[in-house]
Design a protein around this motif. Structure first.
Motif, PDB file in Angstrom:
ATOM      1  N   LEU A   1      31.598  34.257  36.218  1.00 38.76           N
ATOM      2  CA  LEU A   1      32.270  35.011  35.425  1.00 38.76           C
ATOM      3  C   LEU A   1      33.201  35.969  36.159  1.00 38.76           C
ATOM      4  O   LEU A   1      34.197  36.582  35.493  1.00 38.76           O
TER       5      LEU A   1
ATOM      6  N   ALA B   1      32.697  36.195  28.616  1.00 38.95           N
ATOM      7  CA  ALA B   1      31.389  36.446  29.330  1.00 38.95           C
ATOM      8  C   ALA B   1      30.271  36.938  28.664  1.00 38.95           C
ATOM      9  O   ALA B   1      29.082  36.401  28.668  1.00 38.95           O
TER      10      ALA B   1
ATOM     11  N   LEU C   1      29.025  37.345  39.210  1.00 45.41           N
ATOM     12  CA  LEU C   1      29.886  38.295  38.559  1.00 45.41           C
ATOM     13  C   LEU C   1      30.279  38.985  39.903  1.00 45.41           C
ATOM     14  O   LEU C   1      29.597  39.407  40.706  1.00 45.41           O
TER      15      LEU C   1
ATOM     16  N   THR D   1      35.077  44.314  38.823  1.00 49.61           N
ATOM     17  CA  THR D   1      35.577  43.806  37.752  1.00 49.61           C
ATOM     18  C   THR D   1      36.704  44.613  36.968  1.00 49.61           C
ATOM     19  O   THR D   1      36.810  45.472  37.174  1.00 49.61           O
TER      20      THR D   1
ATOM     21  N   ALA E   1      30.805  44.518  32.197  1.00 45.68           N
ATOM     22  CA  ALA E   1      29.845  44.112  33.140  1.00 45.68           C
ATOM     23  C   ALA E   1      28.475  44.628  32.995  1.00 45.68           C
ATOM     24  O   ALA E   1      27.526  43.854  33.007  1.00 45.68           O
TER      25      ALA E   1
ATOM     26  N   ARG F   1      25.728  39.899  41.503  1.00 46.47           N
ATOM     27  CA  ARG F   1      26.940  40.784  41.654  1.00 46.47           C
ATOM     28  C   ARG F   1      27.400  40.282  43.048  1.00 46.47           C
ATOM     29  O   ARG F   1      26.578  40.531  44.204  1.00 46.47           O
TER      30      ARG F   1
END
Length: 173
Positions: free
Chosen positions: A28, A37, A64, A68, A74, A91
């Motif tokens: 993403l 997403a 991810l 962001t 998120a 992440r």
């Protein structure tokens, strides 16, 4: 659509595992506006449920970026993934090209949840690595490598579950 030269520069590739679990990846990135997403994660959760009911082992790994464009989105993505034990969000800092190639090379299917676009370097990289792509029907992305591209709808988890099943049943390239 014209063929592109390879995107690989002798990047290390992990290679797919021999176990029965189908590894599906979704990146993403930093939640760019062209990536759907939240719907992609909800569809992955629903597809994982359908595949589990059918007796298929699947592991959705969703990457991810740590940074962001929308921290609230998120958080919603991470929360949505928690709805199924086979869907995980990881992440990460922004990955190098070699790290991305190594990650994708270990997948059985890569999911591209675009809202809009004309073509994709991700599709080219997946082709170079022998990894099929499931993606939305936008632009000419599916035409880049139509034999390795499964069209999915982000409002219909059955399409993603079918792409996962088809990709896992196909002989490796």
């Amino acid at each position: 659509v014209l063929a592109h030269p390879t995107l690989l520069d002798d990047a290390p590739v992990i290679g797919r595992s021999d176990d029965a679990t189908v590894r599906v990846g979704i990146h993403l990135r930093d939640l760019r506006p062209n990536i759907d997403a939240e719907r992609a994660v909800r569809t992955a959760v629903d597809a994982a449920g359908q595949l589990a009911e059918a007796g298929r082992a699947v592991d959705f790994e969703i990457l991810l970026n740590e940074r962001t464009r929308d921290d609230e989105a998120a958080a919603r993505v991470v929360a949505a993934a928690a709805d199924h034990p086979s869907v995980h969000v990881r992440r990460t800092p922004r990955l190098s090209d070699a790290d991305i190639a190594a990650w994708i090379g270990g997948l059985d299917l890569f999911v591209l949840p675009y809202l809009h676009g004309t073509h994709s370097g991700w599709v080219e990289l997946c082709h170079d690595l022998g990894v099929p792509v499931a993606g939305t029907e936008v632009g000419h992305i599916g035409w880049q490598h139509p034999d390795d591209f499964f069209v999915i709808g982000l409002d219909d988890a059955r399409t993603l579950a079918a792409a996962v099943s088809h990709a896992s049943d196909a002989p490796p390239r």
